[in-house]
Design a protein around this motif. Sequence first.
Motif, PDB file in Angstrom:
ATOM      1  N   THR A  39      35.352  53.261  33.013  1.00  0.00           N
ATOM      2  CA  THR A  39      36.326  53.964  32.171  1.00  0.00           C
ATOM      3  C   THR A  39      37.527  53.063  31.900  1.00  0.00           C
ATOM      4  O   THR A  39      38.017  52.990  30.768  1.00  0.00           O
ATOM      5  N   LEU A  40      37.994  52.371  32.936  1.00  0.00           N
ATOM      6  CA  LEU A  40      39.109  51.442  32.753  1.00  0.00           C
ATOM      7  C   LEU A  40      38.738  50.337  31.773  1.00  0.00           C
ATOM      8  O   LEU A  40      39.515  50.013  30.869  1.00  0.00           O
ATOM      9  N   LYS A  41      37.549  49.784  31.933  1.00  0.00           N
ATOM     10  CA  LYS A  41      37.108  48.710  31.033  1.00  0.00           C
ATOM     11  C   LYS A  41      37.085  49.202  29.587  1.00  0.00           C
ATOM     12  O   LYS A  41      37.562  48.514  28.685  1.00  0.00           O
ATOM     13  N   LYS A  42      36.553  50.399  29.361  1.00  0.00           N
ATOM     14  CA  LYS A  42      36.495  50.944  28.004  1.00  0.00           C
ATOM     15  C   LYS A  42      37.884  51.153  27.419  1.00  0.00           C
ATOM     16  O   LYS A  42      38.099  50.949  26.224  1.00  0.00           O
ATOM     17  N   SER A  43      38.848  51.547  28.260  1.00  0.00           N
ATOM     18  CA  SER A  43      40.206  51.751  27.745  1.00  0.00           C
ATOM     19  C   SER A  43      40.815  50.429  27.281  1.00  0.00           C
ATOM     20  O   SER A  43      41.535  50.396  26.284  1.00  0.00           O
ATOM     21  N   PHE A  44      40.474  49.341  27.965  1.00  0.00           N
ATOM     22  CA  PHE A  44      41.016  48.031  27.582  1.00  0.00           C
ATOM     23  C   PHE A  44      40.319  47.444  26.364  1.00  0.00           C
ATOM     24  O   PHE A  44      40.814  46.500  25.759  1.00  0.00           O
ATOM     25  N   ASP A  45      39.177  47.995  25.999  1.00  0.00           N
ATOM     26  CA  ASP A  45      38.471  47.514  24.812  1.00  0.00           C
ATOM     27  C   ASP A  45      39.157  47.959  23.526  1.00  0.00           C
ATOM     28  O   ASP A  45      38.833  47.470  22.452  1.00  0.00           O
ATOM     29  N   ILE A  46      40.094  48.886  23.621  1.00  0.00           N
ATOM     30  CA  ILE A  46      40.795  49.398  22.438  1.00  0.00           C
ATOM     31  C   ILE A  46      42.047  48.553  22.197  1.00  0.00           C
ATOM     32  O   ILE A  46      42.848  48.336  23.108  1.00  0.00           O
ATOM     33  N   VAL A  47      42.181  48.082  20.970  1.00  0.00           N
ATOM     34  CA  VAL A  47      43.316  47.234  20.591  1.00  0.00           C
ATOM     35  C   VAL A  47      44.629  47.958  20.902  1.00  0.00           C
ATOM     36  O   VAL A  47      44.757  49.161  20.692  1.00  0.00           O
ATOM     37  N   GLY A  48      45.597  47.220  21.401  1.00  0.00           N
ATOM     38  CA  GLY A  48      46.916  47.777  21.695  1.00  0.00           C
ATOM     39  C   GLY A  48      47.047  48.337  23.086  1.00  0.00           C
ATOM     40  O   GLY A  48      48.065  48.929  23.417  1.00  0.00           O
ATOM     41  N   THR A  49      46.016  48.154  23.931  1.00  0.00           N
ATOM     42  CA  THR A  49      46.047  48.675  25.299  1.00  0.00           C
ATOM     43  C   THR A  49      46.390  47.556  26.274  1.00  0.00           C
ATOM     44  O   THR A  49      45.778  46.490  26.233  1.00  0.00           O
ATOM     45  N   LEU A  50      47.367  47.823  27.110  1.00  0.00           N
ATOM     46  CA  LEU A  50      47.794  46.854  28.123  1.00  0.00           C
ATOM     47  C   LEU A  50      47.818  47.515  29.489  1.00  0.00           C
ATOM     48  O   LEU A  50      48.195  48.678  29.614  1.00  0.00           O
ATOM     49  N   GLY A  51      47.432  46.757  30.494  1.00  0.00           N
ATOM     50  CA  GLY A  51      47.512  47.237  31.866  1.00  0.00           C
ATOM     51  C   GLY A  51      48.504  46.407  32.651  1.00  0.00           C
ATOM     52  O   GLY A  51      48.544  45.180  32.520  1.00  0.00           O
ATOM     53  N   ILE A  52      49.298  47.080  33.456  1.00  0.00           N
ATOM     54  CA  ILE A  52      50.296  46.412  34.290  1.00  0.00           C
ATOM     55  C   ILE A  52      50.011  46.806  35.724  1.00  0.00           C
ATOM     56  O   ILE A  52      49.860  47.990  36.039  1.00  0.00           O
ATOM     57  N   GLY A  53      49.912  45.821  36.585  1.00  0.00           N
ATOM     58  CA  GLY A  53      49.672  46.091  37.992  1.00  0.00           C
ATOM     59  C   GLY A  53      50.894  45.764  38.828  1.00  0.00           C
ATOM     60  O   GLY A  53      51.685  44.895  38.469  1.00  0.00           O
ATOM     61  N   ALA A  54      51.044  46.483  39.909  1.00  0.00           N
ATOM     62  CA  ALA A  54      52.047  46.151  40.918  1.00  0.00           C
ATOM     63  C   ALA A  54      51.270  45.466  42.039  1.00  0.00           C
ATOM     64  O   ALA A  54      50.466  46.097  42.723  1.00  0.00           O
ATOM     65  N   CYS A  55      51.460  44.161  42.160  1.00  0.00           N
ATOM     66  CA  CYS A  55      50.701  43.358  43.119  1.00  0.00           C
ATOM     67  C   CYS A  55      51.550  43.089  44.350  1.00  0.00           C
ATOM     68  O   CYS A  55      52.715  42.700  44.235  1.00  0.00           O
ATOM     69  N   GLN A  56      50.953  43.283  45.496  1.00  0.00           N
ATOM     70  CA  GLN A  56      51.655  43.028  46.750  1.00  0.00           C
ATOM     71  C   GLN A  56      51.418  41.589  47.170  1.00  0.00           C
ATOM     72  O   GLN A  56      50.282  41.133  47.243  1.00  0.00           O
ATOM     73  N   CYS A  57      52.484  40.880  47.433  1.00  0.00           N
ATOM     74  CA  CYS A  57      52.418  39.504  47.911  1.00  0.00           C
ATOM     75  C   CYS A  57      53.287  39.385  49.145  1.00  0.00           C
ATOM     76  O   CYS A  57      54.341  40.004  49.243  1.00  0.00           O
ATOM     77  N   TRP A  58      52.842  38.572  50.085  1.00  0.00           N
ATOM     78  CA  TRP A  58      53.582  38.393  51.317  1.00  0.00           C
ATOM     79  C   TRP A  58      54.117  36.981  51.393  1.00  0.00           C
ATOM     80  O   TRP A  58      53.657  36.087  50.686  1.00  0.00           O
ATOM     81  N   GLU A  59      55.088  36.798  52.236  1.00  0.00           N
ATOM     82  CA  GLU A  59      55.740  35.495  52.384  1.00  0.00           C
ATOM     83  C   GLU A  59      54.694  34.390  52.523  1.00  0.00           C
ATOM     84  O   GLU A  59      53.741  34.516  53.277  1.00  0.00           O
ATOM     85  N   GLY A  60      54.889  33.340  51.781  1.00  0.00           N
ATOM     86  CA  GLY A  60      53.968  32.214  51.842  1.00  0.00           C
ATOM     87  C   GLY A  60      52.839  32.299  50.829  1.00  0.00           C
ATOM     88  O   GLY A  60      52.142  31.317  50.617  1.00  0.00           O
ATOM     89  N   GLU A  61      52.645  33.444  50.197  1.00  0.00           N
ATOM     90  CA  GLU A  61      51.600  33.588  49.187  1.00  0.00           C
ATOM     91  C   GLU A  61      52.155  33.246  47.811  1.00  0.00           C
ATOM     92  O   GLU A  61      53.310  33.516  47.526  1.00  0.00           O
ATOM     93  N   ARG A  62      51.317  32.686  46.989  1.00  0.00           N
ATOM     94  CA  ARG A  62      51.674  32.484  45.586  1.00  0.00           C
ATOM     95  C   ARG A  62      51.084  33.661  44.820  1.00  0.00           C
ATOM     96  O   ARG A  62      49.886  33.857  44.807  1.00  0.00           O
ATOM     97  N   CYS A  63      51.926  34.454  44.203  1.00  0.00           N
ATOM     98  CA  CYS A  63      51.451  35.680  43.565  1.00  0.00           C
ATOM     99  C   CYS A  63      51.435  35.579  42.046  1.00  0.00           C
ATOM    100  O   CYS A  63      50.501  36.046  41.420  1.00  0.00           O
ATOM    101  N   GLU A  64      52.444  34.980  41.444  1.00  0.00           N
ATOM    102  CA  GLU A  64      52.503  34.916  39.995  1.00  0.00           C
ATOM    103  C   GLU A  64      51.291  34.160  39.466  1.00  0.00           C
ATOM    104  O   GLU A  64      50.950  33.096  39.951  1.00  0.00           O
ATOM    105  N   GLY A  65      50.648  34.741  38.488  1.00  0.00           N
ATOM    106  CA  GLY A  65      49.499  34.097  37.879  1.00  0.00           C
ATOM    107  C   GLY A  65      48.223  34.190  38.689  1.00  0.00           C
ATOM    108  O   GLY A  65      47.177  33.726  38.274  1.00  0.00           O
TER     109      GLY A  65
END
Length: 173
Positions: A39-65
Amino acid sequence: MTAPTGSENTVLCALVKSDLQSAAQLHSRCFADGWSSETLKKSFDIVGTLGIGACQCWEGERCEGRTGQRTLSGLAIVRAIGDQADLLTICVDPDYRGKGIGRRLLAASEEAAHRLGAAIIFLEVAENNERATCLYRQAGYIIAGRRLNYYTDPTYGATAVVMKKTLAGKDTE
């Protein structure tokens, strides 16, 4: 899953294909009728749909990208078509609630919709979801209507409240 207590932080990131399974698991933790990865995949197949995640990163981890297996503590999916946008879903893992993640996801969704040309954003929220309704009111949303029998899961009650917000710098007249 319990929230860590060390030097973690939350980084907002674009949801990518490799996030679909963990996003579906998170959505199911938050909603009794959570969306599947298909269902999530199908929602992203529609133009104009963006997903934003809140990603947990801990000290010493590279999270961006970073992609692949990352810990999602929240997500939002927004779709903008013309001058209107819809916040299709937003959720925060129960273990991470009360840390401002929902507020950040909401603001990022509004910014994304604005960048895509939307002047107004709409959402539906269960009438009995006081915590979410309070967040939306604090963010400037107003009630635009109600949809009876919108939800099938009795956990939410049947009625959805439709809320809307004019996005900063956009005129809807």
